[in-house]
Design an enzyme around this catalytic site. Structure first.
Site, short mmCIF file in Angstrom:
data_model
loop_
_atom_site.label_atom_id
_atom_site.label_comp_id
_atom_site.label_asym_id
_atom_site.label_seq_id
_atom_site.Cartn_x
_atom_site.Cartn_y
_atom_site.Cartn_z
N TYR A 51 0.86 -1.19 0.00
CA TYR A 51 0.00 0.00 0.00
C TYR A 51 0.88 1.22 0.00
O TYR A 51 1.89 1.27 0.71
CB TYR A 51 -0.92 0.01 1.23
CG TYR A 51 -2.35 -0.25 0.82
CD1 TYR A 51 -3.01 0.65 -0.01
CD2 TYR A 51 -3.03 -1.39 1.23
CE1 TYR A 51 -4.30 0.41 -0.43
CE2 TYR A 51 -4.32 -1.65 0.81
CZ TYR A 51 -4.96 -0.73 -0.02
OH TYR A 51 -6.22 -0.97 -0.44
N GLU A 53 -0.47 4.91 -0.27
CA GLU A 53 -1.29 6.11 -0.51
C GLU A 53 -0.41 7.35 -0.42
O GLU A 53 0.45 7.46 0.47
CB GLU A 53 -2.42 6.19 0.52
CG GLU A 53 -3.55 5.25 0.17
CD GLU A 53 -4.69 5.28 1.16
OE1 GLU A 53 -5.68 4.57 0.93
OE2 GLU A 53 -4.59 6.00 2.18
N ASP A 197 -6.96 13.71 -24.82
CA ASP A 197 -6.90 12.31 -24.42
C ASP A 197 -6.24 11.57 -25.59
O ASP A 197 -6.88 11.29 -26.60
CB ASP A 197 -8.32 11.79 -24.15
CG ASP A 197 -8.33 10.33 -23.76
OD1 ASP A 197 -7.31 9.63 -23.97
OD2 ASP A 197 -9.38 9.87 -23.26
N THR A 223 -3.73 6.11 -21.90
CA THR A 223 -3.51 4.79 -21.33
C THR A 223 -2.17 4.29 -21.84
O THR A 223 -1.72 4.68 -22.93
CB THR A 223 -4.61 3.79 -21.75
OG1 THR A 223 -4.82 3.91 -23.15
CG2 THR A 223 -5.91 4.04 -21.02
N LYS A 226 -2.36 0.84 -25.25
CA LYS A 226 -2.78 0.65 -26.65
C LYS A 226 -1.54 0.71 -27.56
O LYS A 226 -0.73 -0.20 -27.51
CB LYS A 226 -3.85 1.69 -27.00
CG LYS A 226 -5.08 1.55 -26.08
CD LYS A 226 -6.17 2.53 -26.40
CE LYS A 226 -7.42 2.30 -25.57
NZ LYS A 226 -7.36 2.91 -24.23
N ARG A 232 -1.27 -1.92 -18.15
CA ARG A 232 -2.69 -1.57 -18.31
C ARG A 232 -3.08 -0.52 -17.28
O ARG A 232 -3.36 -0.84 -16.13
CB ARG A 232 -3.56 -2.82 -18.14
CG ARG A 232 -5.05 -2.56 -18.31
CD ARG A 232 -5.82 -3.83 -18.57
NE ARG A 232 -5.57 -4.35 -19.91
CZ ARG A 232 -6.20 -3.94 -21.01
NH1 ARG A 232 -7.13 -3.00 -20.94
NH2 ARG A 232 -5.91 -4.47 -22.17
N1 DSN Z 1 -12.66 2.95 -26.14
C1 DSN Z 1 -12.08 1.66 -26.01
C2 DSN Z 1 -11.50 1.23 -27.33
O1 DSN Z 1 -11.00 2.09 -28.04
O2 DSN Z 1 -11.56 0.05 -27.64
C3 DSN Z 1 -11.01 1.63 -25.02
O3 DSN Z 1 -10.99 2.74 -24.21
#
Ligand code: DSN
Length: 435
Positions: A51, A53, A197, A223, A226, A232
Site C-alpha cells: 500500500y 497512498e 486524451d 492509457t 494501446k 494496463r
Molecule cells: N474505447 C475503447 C477502445 O478504443 O476500444 C477503449 O478505451
C-alpha cells in the site's frame, strides 16, 4: 504458471486458453496490443503487496522506500518521453485519468465540449451514459458528413456558441491526424481549458509518428495499453501550474492507493518506448494500417475519410449487405478479431452498427510485415464478400490465418506454438474446428 496449474487448474486452463487464442488468431482490435514479456514480469511482481497512498516522499503508509523509487522512475520517464512538466502515473485507467482532470478544474454543471461518441469520441468525454455526461453539461462536435474528417471551423463555431469550460480532443475511432495547435487556439479563444486524451495514439506520439499534443494542451491523458504497448493503466501529463490540483484529484479525490506493480509496468513501458526498436515498431504500425486499408479499398470496401494516417481505420459497410456485427462475426470464423463500430452518421444502433474498426498495433508488435497484412486484407475481403464462402473455403482461409500466426508466435517459440495442444481445437469458441 506451474504453481497455478497445481493450485487452480481451472483458472490456469482459462489463462492458457487465452494465450493460445492470442497466438492462434489475428488481433485487429485497434485498442489492443501485446506487451513485451518483461512487462508481464513487472506487473506480476511482489509490488502487488504494497500500500502506498500519497506520492513519493509523502506517503500515508510506512515502508515505501522501494515503491517511491518505482513511482519516481515512472514519473521522470513519462516526463522525459513526452517532454511534459508534470506526470501523475497513478490513474488506474484512462477513464480515471479523465475524471481526475475534471475534478481538478471543473465544478458539477460546467460545460464540457468533446468529440461525439457516435463520431469516434470516447465514452468519458461527455457521453450521457457516463459520469462525465451526468455531472457536466455536455456538448459534442463531430466530423464533416462529406469528408469524414473533423471540420475545425465547425468545432470553433460550436465552442463560441456553447462556451465550454473544458475542450476535449482525442478519439477512440478517428483515423486522421489531429491538429492540436488549431484546437488549442479554439480553447484559448473561448477561455476553455484544453485536454487531449491521446490514449489511442500515445505510442505514435512517443515515437514521433503523430504530432505531440503536449506543447499545446493544459492536460494530456492516456492509457499505457494501446499503441504504447505497455502496462494496463492511465497517466496524466499537465503543466506545472496544475500539478497540485491533478495530484489531489487522483488521491484522495477519486482513488485510494496506487497499484505499484502497474506503476512498475508503466516505468518500464516508458523506458522501452524511448528506444529505436520502439520507433521502428511504431512506423510499422502506421505502414501496416495504410497497406491494409489500401488493400481493402482495392477490393471494393469504403473507408471513413478515405483512409488512415494512424494505426486504425473504419470500414463503412453501407455499400455491402453486412452490418458491423455480422462482419465481426464472419471474420471471427477464420480467426480474425475486429470490433463492430459506429461510423459517423450511422443509421444503425451501436449494438449493430454499419462499420468495423480495424487497427494494426497488435499485428505490428508480433512482427507482421506490410506483405503479411496484405494477405490479411485478401482474407478479410473474401470473408466479407456478398456471398459467405462455403465451409471448404473457410477452412482454407483459416489455414492461411494459422500460417501467419505460426510465423509470428507470442510468448513462446515457433516450435512450442507448432506443438501447442490448442492447435486444431475450437479455440475460437464458435463451435466448429479451428484448424
Ligand atoms: N474505447 C475503447 C477502445 O478504443 O476500444 C477503449 O478505451
Amino acid at each position: 504458471m506451474q504453481l497455478l496449474h497445481y493450485m487452480d487448474p481451472e483458472l490456469a486452463a482459462a489463462i492458457e486458453g487465452e494465450k493460445a487464442r492470442q497466438n492462434l488468431t489475428i488481433e485487429l482490435i485497434a485498442s489492443e496490443n501485446f506487451v513485451p514479456e518483461v512487462i508481464l514480469e513487472a506487473q506480476g511482481s511482489v509490488l502487488t503487496n504494497k500500500y502506498a497512498e500519497g506520492y513519493p516522499g509523502k506517503r500515508y503508509h510506512g515502508g515505501c522506500r522501494f515503491v517511491d523509487v518505482v513511482e519516481s522512475l515512472a514519473i521522470e520517464r513519462a516526463k522525459a518521453l513526452f517532454g511534459a512538466e508534470h506526470a501523475n502515473v497513478q490513474p488506474h485507467s484512462g477513464v480515471n485519468a479523465n475524471l481526475a482532470v475534471f475534478l481538478a478544474v471543473l465544478n458539477p454543471g460546467d460545460t464540457i465540449l468533446g468529440m461525439d461518441l457516435r463520431h469516434g469520441g470516447h465514452l468519458s468525454h461527455g457521453s450521457k451514459a457516463n459520469i462525465s455526461g451526468k455531472f457536466f453539461v455536455t456538448e459534442g462536435y463531430g466530423v464533416n458528413r462529406e469528408t469524414g474528417c473533423l471540420d475545425y471551423d465547425e468545432v470553433a463555431d460550436i465552442a463560441r456558441r456553447v462556451r465550454p469550460r473544458l475542450l476535449i480532443a482525442g478519439a477512440s475511432a478517428y483515423p486522421r491526424t489531429l491538429d492540436f495547435p488549431r484546437l488549442a487556439a479554439v480553447a484559448r479563444e473561448v477561455g476553455a481549458y484544453f485536454l487531449v486524451d491521446m490514449a489511442h495514439i500515445a505510442g505514435l506520439v512517443a515515437a514521433g509518428v503523430h504530432p505531440s499534443p503536449v506543447p499545446h494542451a493544459d492536460f494530456v491523458t492516456f492509457t499505457t495499453t494501446k499503441t504504447l504497448r505497455g502496462a494496463r493503466g492511465g497517466v496524466i501529463l499537465c503543466r506545472k501550474e496544475f500539478a497540485a490540483a491533478v495530484d489531489k484529484a487522483i488521491f484522495p479525490g477519486i482513488q485510494g492507493g496506487p497499484i505499484p506493480q502497474i506503476m512498475a509496468g508503466k516505468a518500464l513501458t516508458f523506458k522501452l518506448a524511448a528506444t529505436e526498436a520502439f520507433r521502428e515498431y511504431a512506423r510499422r504500425v502506421t505502414a501496416c494500417a495504410a497497406a491494409l486499408a489500401q488493400r481493402l479499398q482495392e477490393r471494393g470496401f469504403a473507408l471513413v475519410s478515405g483512409g488512415t494516417d494512424n494505426h486504425l481505420f473504419l470500414v463503412d459497410l453501407r455499400n455491402t449487405s453486412l452490418t458491423g456485427r455480422e462482419a465481426e462475426m464472419r471474420l471471427e470464423k477464420v480467426g480474425i478479431t475486429v470490433n463492430m463500430n459506429l461510423i459517423p452518421f450511422d443509421p444503425r444502433k451501436p449494438t449493430e452498427t454499419s462499420g468495423i474498426r480495424v487497427g494494426t498495433a497488435g499485428v505490428a508488435s508480433r512482427g507482421f510485415s506490410v506483405a503479411d497484412v496484405e494477405i490479411v486484407g485478401d482474407i478479410m475481403a473474401r470473408m466479407l464478400a456478398p456471398e459467405e464462402p462455403g465451409e471448404d473455403e473457410q477452412a482454407r482461409l483459416r489455414e492461411q490465418v494459422l500460417e501467419l500466426c505460426l510465423a509470428h508466435p507470442l510468448y513462446m517459440s515457433r516450435s512450442e506454438l507448432a506443438a501447442s495442444p490448442f492447435l486444431g481445437t475450437d479455440i475460437l469458441g464458435i463451435g466448429g474446428k479451428s484448424a
